[in-house]
Design an enzyme around this catalytic site. Structure first.
Site, mmCIF file in Angstrom:
data_model
loop_
_atom_site.group_PDB
_atom_site.id
_atom_site.type_symbol
_atom_site.label_atom_id
_atom_site.label_comp_id
_atom_site.label_asym_id
_atom_site.label_seq_id
_atom_site.Cartn_x
_atom_site.Cartn_y
_atom_site.Cartn_z
ATOM 1 N N GLY A 101 8.941 152.467 36.779
ATOM 2 C CA GLY A 101 7.672 152.882 38.236
ATOM 3 C C GLY A 101 9.014 153.222 39.171
ATOM 4 O O GLY A 101 8.147 153.784 40.127
ATOM 5 N N GLU A 132 13.011 147.696 28.070
ATOM 6 C CA GLU A 132 12.874 148.301 29.092
ATOM 7 C C GLU A 132 13.090 148.080 30.625
ATOM 8 O O GLU A 132 13.097 146.645 31.463
ATOM 9 C CB GLU A 132 11.023 148.187 29.413
ATOM 10 N N LYS A 138 -1.380 149.957 33.361
ATOM 11 C CA LYS A 138 -1.438 148.970 34.128
ATOM 12 C C LYS A 138 -2.437 149.108 34.734
ATOM 13 O O LYS A 138 -3.786 148.496 34.145
ATOM 14 C CB LYS A 138 -0.535 149.178 35.459
ATOM 15 N N SER A 165 10.143 155.542 33.414
ATOM 16 C CA SER A 165 10.236 156.803 34.139
ATOM 17 C C SER A 165 10.162 157.380 33.120
ATOM 18 O O SER A 165 11.202 158.371 33.057
ATOM 19 C CB SER A 165 11.378 156.424 34.831
ATOM 20 N N ASN A 222 0.685 152.735 28.869
ATOM 21 C CA ASN A 222 0.333 151.352 29.577
ATOM 22 C C ASN A 222 -0.612 151.966 30.890
ATOM 23 O O ASN A 222 0.929 152.016 31.769
ATOM 24 C CB ASN A 222 1.654 150.719 29.806
ATOM 25 N N HIS A 281 5.646 142.246 29.497
ATOM 26 C CA HIS A 281 6.445 142.806 30.423
ATOM 27 C C HIS A 281 6.902 142.431 31.585
ATOM 28 O O HIS A 281 6.596 141.109 32.310
ATOM 29 C CB HIS A 281 5.226 143.766 30.976
ATOM 30 N N GLU A 293 6.636 143.724 34.772
ATOM 31 C CA GLU A 293 5.883 142.923 35.772
ATOM 32 C C GLU A 293 5.016 141.161 35.637
ATOM 33 O O GLU A 293 4.972 140.335 36.740
ATOM 34 C CB GLU A 293 5.029 143.728 35.779
HETATM 35 P P1 PGA Z 1 7.237 153.844 34.032
HETATM 36 O O1 PGA Z 1 6.600 151.715 33.330
HETATM 37 O O2 PGA Z 1 6.471 154.239 32.592
HETATM 38 O O3 PGA Z 1 5.827 153.978 35.423
HETATM 39 O O4 PGA Z 1 8.492 153.303 34.584
HETATM 40 C C1 PGA Z 1 6.818 152.250 32.315
HETATM 41 C C2 PGA Z 1 5.935 150.416 32.030
HETATM 42 O O5 PGA Z 1 6.180 149.734 32.945
HETATM 43 O O6 PGA Z 1 5.826 149.996 30.688
#
Ligand code: PGA
Length: 260
Positions: A176, A170, A11, A216, A9, A98, A100
């Site tokens: 992140g 998640e 982003k 992460s 992903n 997601h 976000e």
């Molecule tokens: P990350 O993001 O691996 O940077 O923690 C995962 C995601 O948001 O899909």
């Protein structure tokens, strides 16, 4: 054991040239392998044609995915892109719900369900994200939160639609932040999600459904996470922008598959 799935992903990152370079680097590295792990790249939507062109190459080792889709079929929705348009571009997978998008764009479970339905109507695999915040985990409410997310979206699918759907757990506190769920925490929640699928759709569906971990996940911890019985792969953010790290995560999927 089924082969793992690793989804990148990206982003809202990378210029067009950088995106092309990243795709080519991943492609070159994956060329060395006879992969069973399935790989999906989800760049920003404006690069849909770029990623599908590469994914459609007969020697390609990955599928094209997107990070979002409109909940509507078509019409006066300025700025939106429909599932049919993604299907026309040969997009095969799409992330929905997601955290976000839930946080910054007000996506509710009902909207997430609509998006999943639009994708399924167009033969695109939805990857439905769920997960709790830090406060919800601290107050030991995490199972309830995830259950509600599943019940208000996934539980409205027919068995035929469920067969074509994936889930990504998640935990928001791990996205992140560099703070990964421990393998035991990931396994515990994924087993719980699988039990919810079993309750509604039966054992066979529960066994076959792909449930991924995200948050992460990186080149160092992927092997241990993927070794957990219920972890069918990963949804990778930050580490998917670094070709060496991303390929190491895919290698972890191969290692676990071939050791079992
Ligand atoms: P990350 O993001 O691996 O940077 O923690 C995962 C995601 O948001 O899909």
């Amino acid at each position: 054991m089924k082969p793992k799935i690793v989804i990148g992903n990206w982003k809202m990152n990378k210029s067009f040239d950088e995106a092309e370079d990243l795709i080519c680097q991943i492609e070159d590295k994956l060329d060395e392998y006879n992969l069973e792990t399935e790989v999906v790249l989800c760049p920003p939507m404006i690069y849909a044609e770029l990623v599908t062109d590469h994914a459609n190459d007969e020697n390609s080792h990955f599928y094209a995915g997107m990070q979002n889709v409109s909940e509507f079929e078509n019409g006066a929705y300025t700025g939106e892109v429909s599932a049919k348009m993604l299907a026309d571009m040969d997009v095969a997978f799409c992330i929905v719900g997601h955290s976000e998008r839930r946080k910054y764009f007000g996506e509710t479970n009902a909207i997430v369900l609509n998006k999943m339905l639009r994708l399924l109507e167009n033969d695109i695999v939805p990857v439905m994200c769920c997960g709790e915040s830090l406060e919800e985990r601290k107050s030991e409410n995490h199972f309830n939160v995830v259950q509600k997310q599943i019940e208000e979206s996934i539980y409205n699918l027919t068995p035929e639609q469920m067969e074509r759907t994936m889930i990504a757990y998640e935990p928001i506190w791990a996205i992140g932040t560099g703070e990964t769920a421990t393998p035991a925490q990931a396994e515990e929640m994924l087993a719980f999600i699988r039990s919810l699928i079993e309750k509604k759709f039966g054992t066979e569906m529960a066994v076959n459904t792909y449930i991924l971990y995200g948050g992460s996940c990186n080149a160092k911890n992927a092997l241990e996470l993927f070794s957990q019985q219920n972890v069918d792969g990963g949804l990778i953010g930050g580490a998917s922008l670094k070709p060496d790290d991303f390929v190491k995560i895919i290698e972890a999927g191969e290692t676990v598959l071939h050791e079992n």
